[in-house]
Design a protein around this motif. Sequence first.
Motif, PDB file in Angstrom:
ATOM      1  N   PRO A  41      16.881   2.754  53.315  1.00  0.00           N
ATOM      2  CA  PRO A  41      18.091   2.180  52.795  1.00  0.00           C
ATOM      3  C   PRO A  41      19.330   3.206  52.548  1.00  0.00           C
ATOM      4  O   PRO A  41      18.655   4.371  51.969  1.00  0.00           O
ATOM      5  N   PRO A  42      20.132   3.137  52.599  1.00  0.00           N
ATOM      6  CA  PRO A  42      21.367   4.069  52.409  1.00  0.00           C
ATOM      7  C   PRO A  42      21.411   4.455  50.941  1.00  0.00           C
ATOM      8  O   PRO A  42      21.900   5.856  50.831  1.00  0.00           O
ATOM      9  N   VAL A  43      21.051   3.920  50.026  1.00  0.00           N
ATOM     10  CA  VAL A  43      21.316   4.387  48.596  1.00  0.00           C
ATOM     11  C   VAL A  43      20.165   3.730  47.610  1.00  0.00           C
ATOM     12  O   VAL A  43      19.395   2.866  48.254  1.00  0.00           O
ATOM     13  N   THR A 144      23.635  -6.929  49.143  1.00  0.00           N
ATOM     14  CA  THR A 144      25.186  -6.681  49.428  1.00  0.00           C
ATOM     15  C   THR A 144      25.671  -5.231  49.039  1.00  0.00           C
ATOM     16  O   THR A 144      26.318  -4.636  50.112  1.00  0.00           O
ATOM     17  N   THR A 145      24.915  -4.515  48.107  1.00  0.00           N
ATOM     18  CA  THR A 145      25.264  -3.201  47.695  1.00  0.00           C
ATOM     19  C   THR A 145      24.876  -2.362  48.838  1.00  0.00           C
ATOM     20  O   THR A 145      25.567  -1.384  49.297  1.00  0.00           O
ATOM     21  N   LEU A 146      23.683  -2.472  49.299  1.00  0.00           N
ATOM     22  CA  LEU A 146      23.151  -1.945  50.488  1.00  0.00           C
ATOM     23  C   LEU A 146      23.822  -1.793  51.774  1.00  0.00           C
ATOM     24  O   LEU A 146      24.170  -0.802  52.701  1.00  0.00           O
ATOM     25  N   LEU A 187      36.874   0.600  49.108  1.00  0.00           N
ATOM     26  CA  LEU A 187      36.571  -0.256  48.224  1.00  0.00           C
ATOM     27  C   LEU A 187      36.326  -1.710  48.345  1.00  0.00           C
ATOM     28  O   LEU A 187      37.109  -2.067  49.151  1.00  0.00           O
ATOM     29  N   LYS A 188      35.427  -2.038  47.858  1.00  0.00           N
ATOM     30  CA  LYS A 188      34.996  -3.780  47.840  1.00  0.00           C
ATOM     31  C   LYS A 188      35.162  -4.140  46.646  1.00  0.00           C
ATOM     32  O   LYS A 188      34.224  -4.107  45.535  1.00  0.00           O
TER      33      LYS A 188
END
Length: 229
Positions: A41-43, A144-146, A187-188
């Motif tokens: 996972p990216p974060v 969604t954050t990922l 930004l989202k």
Amino acid sequence: MSSGQARRTLVHFAARGPAQRVFPANVRGYAQAAAVQDTKPPVALFGLDGTYASALYTAAAKTSSLDSTSKSLAALAEVFKRDAKLPLILNAPTLSLSDKSQIVQELQRHMGAQDKGDTVKNFLKTLADNNRLGILQGVCDKFTTLMGAARGEMDLTVTSAAKLDNKVLQRLEAAVAKSEYSQGKKLKVVSKINPDIMGGLVVEVGDRTIDLSVSSKIAKMNKLLTDTL
């Protein structure tokens, strides 16, 4: 909520049919089976829903089904928006195996045919088997954050006491985009409503929070008075 009450509440939500046995699994095994270096996972996410969301991301990345998984969870997130009773149903401690099976089947129906390789279907069964269906809404949000992080996006969450006009949100987005808080990322904007803040705004950008709410100001004032007296 009793098992009988849960069943009655599910009349409008879950399609009745033969009960299916939930496949035994656990989140550690689910993540371990899919874990490879390039699917990390990216974060880093925290909380139980974050752990499950990360495990799902890893599994979906390995099977090249991130896009379909994201669309499936987006469809489930819409179900939560339409049905205010759904979180109560999923968190009911007395749900029987039959109840859980019916819920999983109905959630699958809402996803349609976009669940490539049954990645989300198997994940839902994992949640049901571990009595974790109650965290599904949080998993949808954190997945969604990922996905946003993987695309180089950053969530800009704006919480207000009442719905904000789109022009106000656009001005906020433009202001934050020019600041150091955006870190140069796209930004989202995510708009949330929480009457408890009474007024003002709470702006969250990445891991930073700017609390401009009325409730926060009142709390600070109360603390100052308490410390003074």
